[in-house]
Structures are given as structure tokens and as C-alpha cells.
Design an enzyme around this catalytic site. Structure first.
Site, PDB file in Angstrom:
ATOM      1  N   ASN A   9     -23.420 -43.297 -26.267  1.00 21.19           N
ATOM      2  CA  ASN A   9     -24.294 -44.476 -26.230  1.00 21.19           C
ATOM      3  C   ASN A   9     -25.483 -44.131 -25.335  1.00 21.19           C
ATOM      4  OD1 ASN A   9     -25.503 -46.964 -25.950  1.00 21.19           O
ATOM      5  ND2 ASN A   9     -23.914 -47.808 -24.591  1.00 21.19           N
ATOM      6  N   HIS A  97     -21.464 -54.906 -26.124  1.00 22.38           N
ATOM      7  CA  HIS A  97     -21.477 -54.045 -24.929  1.00 22.38           C
ATOM      8  C   HIS A  97     -21.663 -54.927 -23.698  1.00 22.38           C
ATOM      9  CE1 HIS A  97     -22.769 -51.053 -22.013  1.00 22.38           C
ATOM     10  NE2 HIS A  97     -22.187 -50.163 -22.779  1.00 22.38           N
ATOM     11  N   GLU A 169     -13.997 -51.136 -21.883  1.00 20.22           N
ATOM     12  CA  GLU A 169     -14.932 -50.644 -20.875  1.00 20.22           C
ATOM     13  C   GLU A 169     -14.895 -51.569 -19.665  1.00 20.22           C
ATOM     14  OE1 GLU A 169     -18.147 -48.097 -22.772  1.00 20.22           O
ATOM     15  OE2 GLU A 169     -18.825 -50.146 -22.990  1.00 20.22           O
ATOM     16  N   GLY A 175     -21.404 -46.807 -15.618  1.00 17.07           N
ATOM     17  CA  GLY A 175     -22.591 -46.307 -14.927  1.00 17.07           C
ATOM     18  C   GLY A 175     -22.456 -46.280 -13.410  1.00 17.07           C
TER      19      GLY A 175
HETATM   20  C1  PEP Z   1     -21.392 -47.116 -21.835  1.00 21.22           C
HETATM   21  O1  PEP Z   1     -22.594 -47.061 -21.998  1.00 21.22           O
HETATM   22  O2  PEP Z   1     -20.723 -47.742 -22.647  1.00 21.22           O
HETATM   23  C2  PEP Z   1     -20.795 -46.434 -20.689  1.00 21.22           C
HETATM   24  C3  PEP Z   1     -19.498 -46.410 -20.595  1.00 21.22           C
HETATM   25  O3  PEP Z   1     -21.648 -45.853 -19.783  1.00 21.22           O
HETATM   26  P1  PEP Z   1     -21.258 -44.747 -18.675  1.00 21.22           P
HETATM   27  O4  PEP Z   1     -20.480 -43.664 -19.392  1.00 21.22           O
HETATM   28  O5  PEP Z   1     -22.563 -44.253 -18.144  1.00 21.22           O
HETATM   29  O6  PEP Z   1     -20.408 -45.416 -17.639  1.00 21.22           O
END
Ligand code: PEP
Length: 255
Positions: A9, A97, A169, A175
Site C-alpha cells: 500500500n 483503511h 491492522e 506506520g
Molecule cells: C498500511 O498502510 O496498511 C500499513 C500497515 O502501513 P505500515 O506498514 O507503514 O505500518
């Protein structure tokens, strides 16, 4: 047997030239590694979709969008339809998301409409769910995720689930460099399977691909991706560099 899905992503990163460079590096890198056990997906920004589609033609890379609107067409300034992203070559679309939920205040009801439209349009919807830090700290993570899944999938019949992937997530891990421990993540993935089994049936739950997302990178991917109920990753930061993205793909194939 569920095939692993490794999805990048890119969020609001990479202009046209930068996208082209990253895609070239990924294509070149894929020629040097084994990845036949995994599906690989990249989700660039809308403006790069069409060029990226031309670039990946003839390679096993898949293309996805990071969002879409549920209406077919009309006066929805700034939005993009399922047909538009399909015509740009997308097979997948990320929906719900946490950045859409938290920054752009998307509700479960809106996300549900998008999921239904995506699936009806023969796109594979990646429905993202996950709790924020305060919810985890107060032990509400299961309740939150259950509600997001039940509301997100309202009206979706079991025969449509072939076009659905769930991404767990935890928002506190996105992030931030903090990832859920492999055990914490796997426990939630098992819980999500129970929810799917209750909503649909055991077969649907066994076949559902459930990705982990949240600071997944080339260092922690082996531990996370080797968990019994983790079927791949939705990867932000580490998908923006070909070396780390390729390493994650390679690792997923060796598990
Ligand atoms: C995401 O964008 O869904 C994500 C998990 O970002 P990151 O890997 O940077 O934590």
C-alpha cells in the site's frame, strides 16, 4: 490451502516517475527470486494506476487501488468509481483503511456500501479492520474488530466471499514501527476466523485470506508470516523500497 498475498500500500507516496522506477525495480527483482507460492499486489496512487498497469503487463504482479466510491458515476467531485479503477487495470481495492476511517471519517456503513459495490463489480475487496491504542489498552479489541467486520460485511452473501480479503491492522502499529507480536496478531486472526465462521460457515472461515498490517517489514516478516492464521501482509512503509518489499515476498514463499 490458502495462498499468501503480499500487498504493498503506497499510500500518498510516489509521483509518476518514482512509481515507474519502483515498479521497474520490483519487476527486475522478482526475476531473481522464487515467489510461486504467493500472490503479489501493488497499490499505487490513482494517478499511477494506468501507467503501472502497462508496466506490469506480462508479469505476475497484480494491481490494486487504495479506495473507491460506491456510486457508478455522477456529481461526486474527487471520487473514483469501481469501473474507473477496473478500466485502469485494478483487480483489487483496499477499503476501510484506518487512515480512511480516522482522517476522512469513513463510517462502517459507508465502507459496507463500498465493499458491496467492489464485490459486485468483480473486484477483490481488501477490508481493513483494527483497533486503536486506547481500545487495545482497555481490552476492547475483539469487540471493535467484530463490529467492524459485521457492519462491513452486512448484506454480503457467502458466495461473494471469494472476492474478499480481510486485513487486520492494529491502528497503533501502522506506520509507528511498533508491530503486534506474532502471537497477538495470530490470536486476532483466529478470532476473525471465528467471526466469519459464525457469520457464514466453517468452510468460508477456513478459506478466508486474512492479512496482517502494521509495521510489517523485512526484519519481522518471517515471524509474523509463519503464524498459522496469517496469510500475508498489507505493507505500507516497507513496500516503498524494492529491497524490503522483495525480501518480504521471498520470505513469504519460503514459509
Ligand atoms: C498500511 O498502510 O496498511 C500499513 C500497515 O502501513 P505500515 O506498514 O507503514 O505500518
Amino acid at each position: 490451502m490458502r495462498r499468501k498475498l503480499i500487498a504493498g500500500n503506497w499510500k500518498m507516496n510516489k509521483d509518476l516517475q518514482e512509481s515507474e522506477k519502483l515498479v521497474s525495480e520490483i519487476i527486475a527483482g522478482l526475476k531473481k527470486i522464487e515467489y510461486d507460492k504467493s500472490d503479489v499486489l501493488i497499490c499505487p496512487s490513482f494517478v499511477s494506476l494506468s501507467d503501472t498497469y502497462k508496466q506490469i503487463s506480462g508479469t505476475p504482479l497484480n494491481l490494486g487501488a487504495q479506495n473507491m466510491y460506491f456510486e457508478n458515476e455522477g456529481a461526486f467531485t474527487g471520487e473514483i468509481s469501481a469501473n474507473m479503477i477496473k478500466s485502469a487495470g485494478c483487480k483489487y481495492v483496499i477499503l476501510g483503511h484506518s487512515e480512511r476511517r480516522n482522517i476522512f471519517h469513513e463510517s462502517d456503513e459507508l465502507i459496507n456500501k463500498k465493499v458491496i459495490k467492489a464485490i459486485d463489480s468483480k473486484l477483490t475487496a481488501i477490508l481493513c479492520v483494527g483497533e486503536i491504542l486506547e481500545e487495545r489498552e482497555s481490552g476492547k479489541q475483539n469487540e471493535v474488530v467484530k463490529s467492524q467486520i459485521e457492519k462491513g460485511l452486512a448484506g454480503v452473501s457467502s458466495d461473494k466471499l471469494i472476492n474478499l480479503v480481510i486485513a487486520y491492522e492494529p491502528v497503533w502499529a501502522i506506520g509507528t514501527g511498533k508491530n503486534a507480536t506474532p502471537e497477538e496478531a495470530n490470536e486476532m486472526h483466529k478470532f476473525i476466523r471465528e467471526i466469519i465462521s459464525d457469520l457464514y460457515n466453517k468452510n468460508a472461515s477456513d478459506e478466508m485470506r486474512i492479512l496482517y498490517g502494521g509495521s510489517l517489514n523485512d526484519k519481522n516478516c518471517e515471524e509474523l508470516l509463519s503464524q498459522s492464521d496469517i496469510d500475508g501482509g498489507l505493507i505500507g512503509g516497507a513496500s516503498l523500497k524494492s529491497e524490503s518489499f522483495l525480501k518480504i515476498i521471498e520470505t513469504s514463499n519460503n514459509i
